[in-house]
Each structure stands twice: as C-alpha cells, then as structure tokens.
Enzyme design. Sequence first.
Site, mmCIF file in Angstrom:
data_model
loop_
_atom_site.group_PDB
_atom_site.id
_atom_site.type_symbol
_atom_site.label_atom_id
_atom_site.label_comp_id
_atom_site.label_asym_id
_atom_site.label_seq_id
_atom_site.Cartn_x
_atom_site.Cartn_y
_atom_site.Cartn_z
ATOM 1 N N ASP A 5 -4.480 -0.556 -5.604
ATOM 2 C CA ASP A 5 -3.934 -1.751 -6.238
ATOM 3 C C ASP A 5 -3.002 -2.454 -5.267
ATOM 4 O OD1 ASP A 5 -1.892 0.180 -6.389
ATOM 5 O OD2 ASP A 5 -1.112 -0.618 -8.280
ATOM 6 N N GLU B 18 -5.023 6.179 -3.664
ATOM 7 C CA GLU B 18 -5.067 6.161 -5.131
ATOM 8 C C GLU B 18 -6.227 6.941 -5.739
ATOM 9 O OE1 GLU B 18 -2.469 2.903 -3.785
ATOM 10 O OE2 GLU B 18 -4.464 3.582 -3.197
ATOM 11 N N GLY C 275 4.621 3.375 -5.051
ATOM 12 C CA GLY C 275 5.371 3.194 -6.286
ATOM 13 C C GLY C 275 5.845 4.536 -6.816
ATOM 14 N N GLY D 188 2.043 1.307 -2.757
ATOM 15 C CA GLY D 188 2.940 0.168 -2.930
ATOM 16 C C GLY D 188 3.625 -0.259 -1.656
#
Length: 368
Positions: free
Chosen positions: A144, A136, A64, A113
């Site tokens: 996530d 992350e 992301g 992502g």
Amino acid sequence: MLVRREGPGGRLGRLTLNRPRAINALTPTMVGLLDAALRDWADDPTVAVVVLDGAGERGLCAGGDIRAIREAVLAGAPERALAFWAGEYRLNARIRRFPKPYIAIMDGIVMGGGIGVSAHGGVRIVTERSVLSMPEVGIGFIPDVGGTWLLSHAPGELGTHLALTAARIGAADAITAGLADHYLPAARLPDLLDALRRAPDPADALAAFDFTAHTPPPGHLTTDRAWIDELYRGDKVTEILAALTASPVPAATADAAEIGGKCPTSLVVTLRALRAARSMTSLEAALDQEYRLAGASLATADLVEGIRAAVVDKDRDPRWSPASLDEVDPAEVDRFFAPVDVELGLAAAQSAAAAQSAAGQSAAAPAR
C-alpha cells in the site's frame, strides 16, 4: 516528530521521524504532523526545500505501526485502522504533489510506510546502509502507501518480483527499480545537510551538489532483469510460480520458494492490483484502490495472523487461511476490489482541483 526550520531565514524545512527504538514506525500522530507541516510549507514562500530523515542509526522508517492495526481489529474497532490508512494515503499523495524539492534521506531500513513517505518525493537519496522492501504479502496484507503505483511502474517486471517476494534491496537496486534517485555514502550526509543549511538558497545548493562522484555497491536487478521480465509476466500467481519453478536459473527457483511462504490471498490480490495500477493515470487512483483493498483485509484472518507471526510472537510461522493458492476463492478476491460505502476519493479530488486550477488560469488569461 521533530519539525523545525534551519538556515538563513529558515529556508530549509527539516522533518525527522523520531521513534528510533521502533525504527521510526509511523503512528497516526506522526502522519498528522507530517501532513500539517507540508501543508504549511507548501504555501510558505520562505521555505525553499524540505528534508525528511529518521532519528537513530537503524533506518528512516520500518513502516506503519502494524501492532496498533492488529490491536484495533482485535478490539472490534477496525475504523481506527481505516482512519490511519486514510491519513497516511493522503500524506503520500501530498508528498507526490509537493511543489518544492522534497528530499528523502533513505538511509538504513526503509520499508512499507517508510517507502510511502520517501519514494514519492522528488529527490530520493540512498546510502550503502539502505535496505528497501515492500514486505506486505508476508503479513497477509498488500503493498500500500502507493506501493502498487510505484511497483507497477518499475521497469519491466521488477516491481512484480519485488511485490511477490517481498525482497529486500540495496541502493543500486533501489535506483534501478525507480524507488530512489541518488546514491550518497552515509558519511557524506552531514555534508549535504550542511550545504543545504548554509546556502542562501537551499535549492541552488541541492542542484550544485555532486551526487555523481559516488557509485553504489553493485546490485543484481540490472543483470537479473532478463529472466525476471520473462518469468514474472503472467497475470496469475500460479503461472508465475510454475515459470519460476521450471527455470534453470537458481535465483528463480529461490524466488519460487520465497513466494510459496507468503499469504496466498495476499499474493493473488496483490498481482491483480499491480496489473490494474499499471494502467492507471495517477498515484491518487492507485491509493483509492489500495484503500479498498486495505479495508477488505481487515475482514480476513490473514492480516491479524500475519502480524502475530511477524511482530508479536515472532515465530515466523503464520497459518494462512486458505493455506494454498489453489484454495483461494475468486469471489473472495473480487470482494477486495468491490466499491465501498465510503471511498477515499483522492483521484476525484485531484481531478476537481486540476479543473479548478485550469479554470482559474483561463479566467486570468488576457483576452485576445
């Protein structure tokens, strides 16, 4: 985003992430376009197969747009970050439930992502250039985009190892960890796309394609799994670190050093999230949990600091708060898992949809 239809009757749906200079990092607009295309194509009988790939030579997707997340927090508008994550997680769930073959070409860099838009698909292809990671914990965040679901359901403790070290893995290890299905040399990707494009039925061409003709370069997770399963089975990061540090296996002590540089709070929250996701029955439940964790991360100094060190100043020297595992407050960890005023609600929505579908099938069944 490039969204188009190819082949006879447009039966092949093509989705290409098109920010090559940013290694196709996801923006809210890209997520919205992906989601809209999949919604349309799921119910379109003329679309038989969907392919996702990335523009450029560097990778499918580096994750992301974390710069934008940091900017939103610094601007006092964390709701922008929450809205992005909500859209992204809904897209991840849609990919998981997509009713047609969804082929993700995981060539080059696939991180964060990028895992979310590929590893939940039904057909996941890696190449000799593939580099996969959930990094992350190195930026003060948590795995996530369904990462806690994927990693907690990896064989043994491989997912725990990948989550806590943020290790980068190649094609063979991605398949071993359950993040990919097939290996194909990058030079043969055009052959696959041509076969899908030219076939009257791309699904038949996919089924007939000989993926077994190629073997990926060797990885290490298969041979390392014995010590990984033994040393990563603890439910406390401190226990895992102690086991790794005491091990005579050089790779284990190297892991301990790698984990030691990650965000302490993120490590503790991530391990708890993985253990919780292991007993969950759906990706949607894990995404609901991740939404709470992501929202809680916005209230910490670690996320802004981790992104600064990784992609803004690029000094690779984050100053975590707290700086050590021993200083992590259990009450602060509990805050991450507490209910929020506005839940994502994917698990409840999926249960309601399943119940409605079952009721419809029951009503349509002929009386006996």
